[in-house]
Scaffold this motif. Structure first.
Motif, PDB file in Angstrom:
ATOM      1  N   GLU A 146     -43.345 115.133  20.163  1.00  0.00           N
ATOM      2  CA  GLU A 146     -43.018 117.097  20.839  1.00  0.00           C
ATOM      3  C   GLU A 146     -42.169 117.759  19.223  1.00  0.00           C
ATOM      4  O   GLU A 146     -42.503 118.726  19.319  1.00  0.00           O
ATOM      5  CB  GLU A 146     -41.547 117.023  21.617  1.00  0.00           C
ATOM      6  CG  GLU A 146     -43.210 116.616  22.953  1.00  0.00           C
ATOM      7  CD  GLU A 146     -42.305 116.547  24.331  1.00  0.00           C
ATOM      8  OE1 GLU A 146     -40.986 118.298  24.726  1.00  0.00           O
ATOM      9  OE2 GLU A 146     -42.398 116.209  25.222  1.00  0.00           O
TER      10      GLU A 146
ATOM     11  N   THR B 205     -49.703 121.054  26.924  1.00  0.00           N
ATOM     12  CA  THR B 205     -48.619 121.469  27.406  1.00  0.00           C
ATOM     13  C   THR B 205     -46.899 122.253  26.816  1.00  0.00           C
ATOM     14  O   THR B 205     -46.756 123.066  27.430  1.00  0.00           O
ATOM     15  CB  THR B 205     -48.101 121.015  28.784  1.00  0.00           C
ATOM     16  OG1 THR B 205     -47.968 119.860  28.648  1.00  0.00           O
ATOM     17  CG2 THR B 205     -48.733 120.614  29.586  1.00  0.00           C
ATOM     18  N   SER B 206     -47.207 121.189  25.873  1.00  0.00           N
ATOM     19  CA  SER B 206     -46.646 122.135  24.554  1.00  0.00           C
ATOM     20  C   SER B 206     -46.958 121.043  23.629  1.00  0.00           C
ATOM     21  O   SER B 206     -47.701 121.059  22.909  1.00  0.00           O
ATOM     22  CB  SER B 206     -44.614 121.192  24.886  1.00  0.00           C
ATOM     23  OG  SER B 206     -44.909 119.982  24.998  1.00  0.00           O
ATOM     24  N   ASN B 207     -45.631 122.012  21.807  1.00  0.00           N
ATOM     25  CA  ASN B 207     -46.067 120.561  21.532  1.00  0.00           C
ATOM     26  C   ASN B 207     -46.583 119.664  21.046  1.00  0.00           C
ATOM     27  O   ASN B 207     -45.575 119.268  22.030  1.00  0.00           O
ATOM     28  CB  ASN B 207     -45.078 121.727  20.279  1.00  0.00           C
ATOM     29  CG  ASN B 207     -44.922 122.951  19.881  1.00  0.00           C
ATOM     30  OD1 ASN B 207     -46.451 123.199  19.586  1.00  0.00           O
ATOM     31  ND2 ASN B 207     -44.249 123.154  19.371  1.00  0.00           N
ATOM     32  N   SER B 208     -47.241 119.025  20.416  1.00  0.00           N
ATOM     33  CA  SER B 208     -47.895 117.492  20.443  1.00  0.00           C
ATOM     34  C   SER B 208     -47.904 117.210  18.731  1.00  0.00           C
ATOM     35  O   SER B 208     -48.539 117.591  18.208  1.00  0.00           O
ATOM     36  CB  SER B 208     -48.392 116.936  21.600  1.00  0.00           C
ATOM     37  OG  SER B 208     -47.876 117.174  22.922  1.00  0.00           O
TER      38      SER B 208
END
Length: 75
Positions: free
Chosen positions: A35, A65-68
């Motif tokens: 992340e 759904t988030s930074n990856s």
């Protein structure tokens, strides 16, 4: 083999839906996700490709759904 041009292990394309790489033949290939990147990054394996492996590999990225951040290792 680092001296054989066609066997260099590298990412060749990235899109919002997948990662494609070449090289690392006959090696275990692992796609890892974090992340955040940097000294404290925690990388988790999300895909393992066991030998024998093809010259080119791909991984379909899940919906974000988030930074990856992703990396691929061969060993």
């Amino acid at each position: 083999n680092p001296v054989v041009r066609g066997s260099r292990f590298r990412i060749v394309s990235v899109s919002p839906t997948n990662i494609v790489w070449r090289g690392g033949c006959e090696r275990t290939q692992v796609v890892e996700r974090a992340e955040a990147i940097g000294a404290g990054a925690v990388w988790t394996g999300v895909f393992t490709n066991l030998p024998p492996t093809a010259r080119e590999g791909a991984f379909a990225l899940p919906a974000a759904t988030s930074n990856s951040f992703y990396r691929i290792r061969a060993f």
